[in-house]
Design a protein around this motif. Structure first.
Motif, short mmCIF file in Angstrom:
data_model
loop_
_atom_site.label_atom_id
_atom_site.label_comp_id
_atom_site.label_asym_id
_atom_site.label_seq_id
_atom_site.Cartn_x
_atom_site.Cartn_y
_atom_site.Cartn_z
N SER A 41 0.85 -1.19 0.00
CA SER A 41 0.00 0.00 0.00
C SER A 41 0.89 1.24 0.00
N SER A 42 0.24 2.39 0.07
CA SER A 42 0.99 3.65 0.08
C SER A 42 1.43 4.02 1.49
N GLY A 43 1.36 3.09 2.44
CA GLY A 43 1.70 3.38 3.83
C GLY A 43 3.07 2.91 4.25
N THR A 44 3.11 1.77 4.94
CA THR A 44 4.32 1.32 5.65
C THR A 44 5.53 1.19 4.73
N GLU A 45 5.37 0.47 3.62
CA GLU A 45 6.55 0.22 2.79
C GLU A 45 7.09 1.48 2.13
N THR A 46 6.22 2.40 1.77
CA THR A 46 6.73 3.64 1.18
C THR A 46 7.47 4.48 2.23
N ARG A 47 7.07 4.36 3.50
CA ARG A 47 7.82 5.04 4.55
C ARG A 47 9.18 4.38 4.76
N VAL A 48 9.23 3.06 4.68
CA VAL A 48 10.52 2.37 4.73
C VAL A 48 11.40 2.84 3.57
N LEU A 49 10.81 2.95 2.39
CA LEU A 49 11.55 3.43 1.22
C LEU A 49 12.08 4.85 1.46
N TYR A 318 -10.20 -3.53 -2.48
CA TYR A 318 -9.04 -2.92 -1.83
C TYR A 318 -7.76 -3.09 -2.64
N ILE A 319 -7.89 -3.60 -3.84
CA ILE A 319 -6.73 -3.80 -4.73
C ILE A 319 -6.89 -2.91 -5.95
N ASP A 320 -5.96 -1.98 -6.13
CA ASP A 320 -6.02 -1.08 -7.28
C ASP A 320 -5.48 -1.73 -8.55
N ARG A 321 -4.29 -2.31 -8.42
CA ARG A 321 -3.61 -2.83 -9.61
C ARG A 321 -2.93 -4.14 -9.28
N VAL A 322 -2.88 -5.02 -10.27
CA VAL A 322 -2.08 -6.24 -10.20
C VAL A 322 -1.07 -6.16 -11.33
N VAL A 323 0.22 -6.12 -10.99
CA VAL A 323 1.26 -5.95 -12.00
C VAL A 323 2.37 -6.97 -11.76
N PRO A 324 3.14 -7.31 -12.80
CA PRO A 324 4.31 -8.17 -12.60
C PRO A 324 5.29 -7.52 -11.62
N TYR A 325 5.95 -8.33 -10.83
CA TYR A 325 6.91 -7.77 -9.85
C TYR A 325 8.02 -6.99 -10.53
N THR A 326 8.26 -7.27 -11.81
CA THR A 326 9.30 -6.55 -12.55
C THR A 326 8.97 -5.08 -12.76
N GLU A 327 7.70 -4.71 -12.50
CA GLU A 327 7.30 -3.31 -12.61
C GLU A 327 7.30 -2.61 -11.25
N ALA A 328 8.01 -3.17 -10.29
CA ALA A 328 7.98 -2.66 -8.92
C ALA A 328 8.47 -1.22 -8.82
N ALA A 329 9.53 -0.88 -9.53
CA ALA A 329 10.09 0.47 -9.40
C ALA A 329 9.05 1.52 -9.76
N ALA A 330 8.33 1.32 -10.86
CA ALA A 330 7.30 2.27 -11.26
C ALA A 330 6.13 2.26 -10.29
N ALA A 331 5.80 1.08 -9.77
CA ALA A 331 4.67 0.97 -8.85
C ALA A 331 4.95 1.71 -7.54
N GLU A 333 6.97 4.16 -7.14
CA GLU A 333 7.00 5.60 -7.42
C GLU A 333 5.58 6.16 -7.43
N GLN A 334 4.65 5.42 -8.04
CA GLN A 334 3.26 5.86 -8.04
C GLN A 334 2.69 5.90 -6.63
N LEU A 335 2.95 4.88 -5.84
CA LEU A 335 2.45 4.83 -4.46
C LEU A 335 3.03 5.96 -3.62
N ASP A 341 -4.07 8.63 -5.95
CA ASP A 341 -4.47 8.01 -7.22
C ASP A 341 -4.25 6.50 -7.21
N VAL A 342 -3.19 6.06 -6.54
CA VAL A 342 -2.87 4.63 -6.47
C VAL A 342 -2.97 4.21 -5.01
#
Length: 350
Positions: A41-49, A318-331, A333-335, A341-342
Motif C-alpha cells: 500500500s501507500s503506507g508502511t513500505e513507502t515510509r521504509v523506502l 481494496y486492490i487497485d492494480r495487479v502488475v508483474p513484480y518486474t514493474e515494482a520500481a514504477a509501482a 513511485e506511483q504509491l 491516485d494509487v
C-alpha cells in the motif's frame, strides 16, 4: 540443493531495484514456499523506502510483509502442511548478502512452522487473500471497539487501514462516516457501503460530521497518521447524553448511547510526529475508551481470512492494480508520489 531467488530491493532512499540471491538450506522445521502474490500500500513500505522505521541505516534491503504462496517442499519435522497447500504467511527473508525489512518481496521464502503460516481455504483464489494480513490489523481494532449495530462510527483517513476499518464497521451494522482529504479515496469508500463521506479540508468539516452523527460518534477510528486527524478524532467523540446540552431543549437520549459502552477512539495509524493529549481538555466527556491495538496476531489473521471467505468484505475492492513484480520500481513511485491516485498494488510473481 541451492535455491536462487529474485527480490525487490530498496537500494537507498526512494530508489528501487532488483537482486538475485541464494536462500540458505531448508531445515527440518521449515517449508519452501513459492510466492504467488505480494501486497503493498501507500503506507508502511513507502515510509521504509523513505528511510523511516529504522530503514535509513539498513539500505540496501528487501522490503515486504504480506505474501501468499504455494508450498513446494516440506521439512521432515513439518506436520499439518502439505506440498501444494496455499498459504498466507509472515515472510522473513534472512540472507547473509543483504538486509531485510521484512523480506517479503521475493520469489521464494523459507517459512517455519513456528511462524504459524495460515492455510487458505481449499480451492480459493490466492489473490483474494493477499490482503488478509493487512486487513487483520484493521479487524483487530474494530473488534477491540466492540461495535454495536446502529452505532455511529467515523473513520478518519481512507488509506488501506482506514478503508478496511470502514468496511468491517459497515459489516457490523454501524452507520459509518468516512473522512479524508482525497476525493478519490472518499468515492472509493462508498463501495464499502459507508453512510456518508466528508472532505477533511472543508471549513465546516467538523460540523458536517457531527450533523451526520447527532452530536458525536460512538466510535472514532483514527487512521490518518496525522496530528490533525488525532485532534479531529478527539472533537468527534460522543459526549455523555444531556450533560452538554441545554436542559431547556427537548432531547431523547439515543439508544446507542446507553448500551453499556463508553464511546471509543481507536488509534490505528503510525505517527512520525510526536502527539500530545490532555484528556480532560481534548475529550471533554465523562468516559472515553482509548484503544491502541497495534499489530495483529495469529487469531486476527485467521479471522481476516474467514471474513474474506464468508464475503463479509470483498477483497478486490481494496486492490487497485495487479502488475508483474518486474514493474515494482514504477509501482512504488506511483504509491509514493501519487498515493491518492494509487491506493494499493499487488505484485504477481507467477
Amino acid at each position: 540443493m541451492t535455491t536462487t531467488i529474485q527480490a525487490i530491493v530498496f537500494e537507498r532512499v526512494n530508489e528501487v531495484g532488483f537482486g538475485t540471491f541464494t536462500l540458505p538450506d531448508m531445515n527440518e522445521n521449515q517449508m519452501l514456499v513459492k510466492t504467488r502474490y505480494t501486497f503493498v500500500s501507500s503506507g508502511t513500505e513507502t515510509r521504509v523506502l523513505g528511510g523511516y522505521y529504522g530503514a535509513a541505516d539498513k539500505f540496501p534491503l528487501i522490503p515486504g510483509y504480506t505474501a501468499v504462496g504455494e508450498v513446494v517442499s516440506v521439512g521432515g519435522n513439518v506436520k499439518g502442511y502439505r506440498v501444494g497447500d496455499m498459504l498466507s504467511y509472515n515472510p522473513q527473508t534472512n540472507l547473509k548478502e543483504i538486509n531485510s525489512q521484512w523480506g517479503g518481496q521475493a520469489s521464494m521464502h523459507l517459512v517455519g512452522v513456528d511462524q504459524k503460516p495460515m492455510l487458505l481455504p481449499k480451492g480459493s483464489d490466492p489473490l483474494d487473500y493477499v490482503v488478509s494480513p493487512v486487513a487483520a490489523i484493521s479487524l483487530r481494532g474494530v473488534m477491540a471497539a466492540q461495535p454495536q449495530r446502529d452505532e455511529c462510527a467515523v473513520v478518519i483517513g481512507q488509506g488501506v487501514i482506514g478503508a478496511f476499518s470502514a468496511g468491517f464497521l459497515v459489516n457490523k451494522g454501524c452507520r459509518v462516516i468516512a473522512v479524508d482529504l482525497s476525493e478519490a479515496r472518499l468515492q472509493r469508500s462508498l463501495s464499502y457501503g459507508v453512510h456518508a463521506c466528508v472532505q477533511a479540508s472543508d471549513p465546516d468539516a467538523l460540523e458536517r460530521i457531527l450533523a451526520y452523527c447527532d452530536g458525536g460518534a460512538n466510535i472514532v477510528v483514527e487512521a490518518s497518521g496525522s496530528p490533525q486527524g488525532v485532534a479531529l478524532a478527539h472533537k468527534l467523540i460522543r459526549k455523555t447524553p444531556n450533560v452538554f446540552r441545554d436542559p431547556k431543549t427537548y432531547y431523547v437520549n439515543p439508544i446507542s448511547g446507553i448500551v453499556g459502552h463508553w464511546p471509543r477512539i481507536v488509534y490505528q495509524a503510525t505517527y512520525i510526529d510526536k502527539l500530545s493529549l490532555d484528556p480532560r481538555v481534548d475529550l471533554n466527556s465523562e468516559g472515553v475508551l482509548l484503544l491502541m491495538p497495534g499489530d495483529r496476531g495469529n487469531e486476527d489473521r485467521l479471522n481476516a481470512i474467514e471474513a474474506i471467505r464468508s464475503k463479509a468484505i470483498d477483497p478486490r475492492l481494496y486492490i487497485d492494480r495487479v502488475v508483474p513484480y518486474t514493474e515494482a520500481a514504477a509501482a512504488y513511485e506511483q504509491l509514493r508520489l501519487h498515493p491518492n491516485d494509487v491506493f494499493s498494488v499487488v505484485f504477481d510473481w507467477a
